[in-house]
Design an enzyme around this catalytic site. Structure first.
Site, short mmCIF file in Angstrom:
data_model
loop_
_atom_site.label_atom_id
_atom_site.label_comp_id
_atom_site.label_asym_id
_atom_site.label_seq_id
_atom_site.Cartn_x
_atom_site.Cartn_y
_atom_site.Cartn_z
N ASN A 132 35.44 -69.79 -2.45
CA ASN A 132 35.29 -68.46 -2.40
C ASN A 132 35.08 -67.78 -3.48
O ASN A 132 35.99 -67.29 -4.28
CB ASN A 132 36.60 -68.05 -1.72
CG ASN A 132 37.04 -66.60 -1.54
OD1 ASN A 132 35.55 -66.11 -1.28
ND2 ASN A 132 38.06 -65.93 -1.37
N PRO A 133 33.94 -68.21 -4.08
CA PRO A 133 33.49 -67.54 -5.47
C PRO A 133 33.57 -66.07 -5.56
O PRO A 133 33.16 -65.37 -4.89
CB PRO A 133 32.11 -68.13 -5.83
CG PRO A 133 31.63 -68.36 -4.24
CD PRO A 133 32.59 -68.48 -3.43
N ARG A 152 35.65 -65.73 3.41
CA ARG A 152 35.14 -66.13 2.26
C ARG A 152 33.76 -65.43 1.56
O ARG A 152 33.07 -65.30 2.55
CB ARG A 152 34.94 -67.73 2.51
CG ARG A 152 35.97 -68.51 2.57
CD ARG A 152 35.60 -69.74 3.38
NE ARG A 152 36.86 -70.61 3.35
CZ ARG A 152 37.19 -71.64 2.35
NH1 ARG A 152 36.88 -71.73 1.44
NH2 ARG A 152 38.46 -72.15 2.85
N THR A 153 33.59 -65.45 0.47
CA THR A 153 32.14 -64.83 -0.04
C THR A 153 31.05 -65.90 0.74
O THR A 153 31.19 -67.24 0.24
CB THR A 153 32.15 -65.01 -1.56
OG1 THR A 153 33.33 -64.12 -1.95
CG2 THR A 153 30.82 -64.22 -1.67
N LEU A 154 30.08 -65.13 1.26
CA LEU A 154 29.03 -66.08 1.69
C LEU A 154 27.68 -65.74 1.08
O LEU A 154 26.75 -66.62 0.77
CB LEU A 154 28.92 -65.89 3.33
CG LEU A 154 30.06 -66.20 4.39
CD1 LEU A 154 29.73 -65.75 5.44
CD2 LEU A 154 30.16 -67.81 4.09
#
Lengths: 241, 275
Positions: free
Chosen positions: A122-123, A18-20
């Site tokens: 998860n933007p 996921r986008t962190l």
């Protein structure tokens, strides 16, 4: 800034990612409606943290016949969004039936995409500006990475919200000429150049009208660094350190 | 059409290249009560004949609102029609939600046609037994389409389907060239007159027909009984008085049913059955 995930649902086991946090980022976009359509300005920088690493990134792109998309935030996510929109416009064109997706439709599609990604933790780490003209009507809207979306006569992202919007609130008015619009945007971009450390002095201004899209060649703004305050910057900062 | 050894399965071709099950499905459309559609550049009118099973029951609903800018009139197996209307509503609302923009009717009919085609190429399915007159607006103006059980669709200026539709079609054929520039009121009047053609001499009453209108700046809605009766009154009276004037040729239309009645029955292979 880390994006905390409060729930652990075994992602590590599934090997998903996921986008962190963002890596290569673009800074502000500033856009305004004017007499014939919409003007959008952005610089061409891609920062890698505090390093001004990439200096030739186009952050404003034409979408179909009627729209312009500008993005700040993670550049790779912007490229992913361009791929989604490419497919969307392609399918729209394949219908070949006289109907076409206008800026309102693209804006709402993007809002759905951004909001749904946010719901999955998860933007796509971007703030997007969507401008366009269709059937004589100008459209200008914005979508953030959490799916907040709205339309306005002038929008800005990131630092632009704090430094450019106040100028636009004072000086924007309906039916600006092209020259006045560009002057106004350059005024905003100059302030951003002085005050936003991720800004670089290489910008593009894009315009969209009923006829289509034009993106200017990159150019620089004239700056003035001989202000008194810059000469002895620490003069007022007495302190023990 | 007679029974033959190639008509059991929808996936069996006949030696002459026909799919009989699909053709039989189109017969079902012909047996349903009439539905009529006409359009001008800015409006679409859908009208149908209300037929009830018996005096005790209410009549079948044959016109459905799909969205503010799209309506559909059906003829044939109304249950199939209801299911397809639900599908159309679903497509329209999903598009609206994603793009905040009305679904162009031309794209909706293609989705509908593709859905119908699937049923002509699966051995475990049967074709939908319903014909749909889809009227709607998109960027290029008002449109009227006819969707067939075969999966074909056609665009029309005006069309009629169902039993005794030939009578209505003949009426429309004479007038369709003027429909493009017709006013909304004239379009409605022509629709009701076309409905009258299918009644073969039965007195036209507002209780016998349902009329719906949609257009630029006018979302889909049904006309109430009063409005319909008022339109009927403008030409029924003229017909009674046997006056040949009023510019629209109502007298001509009034005299026509007598001839159309003979012509209509002759056109159909099978004696029409009411839905």
């Amino acid at each position: 800034m880390t994006f905390t995930i409060p729930i652990d649902n075994g992602d590590a086991l599934k090997n998903s990612q996921r986008t962190l946090y963002p890596y290569v980022t673009g800074t502000s976009i500033v856009a305004i409606k004017y007499k014939d359509g919409v003007l959008m300005a952005s610089d061409m920088g891609g920062s890698y943290g505090s390093t001004l690493r990439y200096k030739n990134i186009e952050r404003v792109k034409a979408i179909g016949k009627h729209s312009l998309l500008g993005a700040s935030g993670e550049i790779s996510d912007f490229q992913e969004i361009l791929r989604y929109l490419d497919e969307l416009i392609l399918n729209d064109n394949m219908w070949d039936d006289g109907n076409s997706l206008g800026p309102k439709e693209v804006h709402n599609y993007l809002t759905r995409v951004m909001y749904n990604r946010r719901n999955k933790f998860n933007p796509l780490w971007n703030t997007l500006v969507l401008g366009g003209v269709k059937n004589g009507e100008s459209y200008l809207g914005m979508v953030s990475m959490i799916g907040v979306s709205f339309e306005d006569n002038h929008v800005a992202t990131g630092f632009g919200n704090h430094l450019a919007r106040p100028i636009l609130r004072d000086e924007w008015h309906a039916d600006l000429s092209f020259e006045d619009g560009v002057k106004l945007l350059e005024k905003c971009m100059r302030v951003l150049l002085y005050r936003d450390r991720s800004a670089i002095n290489k910008l593009q201004i894009a315009k969209i009208t009923e006829e289509g899209v034009t993106v200017s060649q990159p150019y620089s703004l004239k700056t003035f660094w001989e202000f008194q305050a810059f000469h002895n910057p620490t003069a007022g900062a007495q302190g023990s350190w | 059409m007679f029974r033959n050894q190639y008509d059991t399965d929808v996936t069996t071709w006949s030696p002459t290249g026909r799919l009989f099950q699909v053709e039989y499905a189109m017969e079902a459309v012909k047996q349903g009560s009439a539905a009529i559609g006409l359009r001008s550049r800015t409006h679409v009118v859908l009208a149908c004949v209300n037929k009830a099973q018996s005096e005790l029951s209410s009549h079948q609903k044959k016109i459905f609102k799909v969205d503010d800018h799209i309506g559909v009139a059906i003829a044939g197996l109304t249950a199939d029609g209801r299911v397809l209307s639900r599908y159309m509503r679903s497509e329209a609302i999903n598009h609206s939600f994603t793009y905040e923009s009305p679904l162009p009717v031309g794209r909706l009919v293609v989705h509908l046609a593709d859905k119908a085609q699937v049923c002509t190429q699966r051995s475990w399915k049967r074709p939908y037994g319903v014909g749909l007159l889809v009227g709607g607006l998109d960027e290029s103006g008002a449109h009227l389409y006819y969707n067939c059980p075969s999966g074909n669709y056609f665009e029309y200026q005006a069309f009629a389907i169902g039993s005794r539709s030939q009578a209505a079609k003949t009426y429309l054929e004479r007038r369709f060239e003027s429909f493009g520039d017709s006013s909304r009121e004239d379009l409605i009047k022509d629709a009701i007159l076309a409905v009258r053609e299918t009644l073969q001499g039965e007195t036209l009453k507002s209780s016998l027909c349902t009329v719906s209108v949609l257009g630029v700046g006018e979302p889909f809605h049904f006309l109430d009984q009063e409005t319909i009766q008022k339109v009927i009154d403008t030409f029924e009276k003229v017909a009674e008085d046997e006056e040949g004037e009023a510019g629209e040729g109502e007298a001509e239309a009034a005299a026509a049913p007598a001839e159309q009645g003979g012509g209509g029955a002759g056109d159909q292979d099978v004696a029409p059955m009411e839905m």
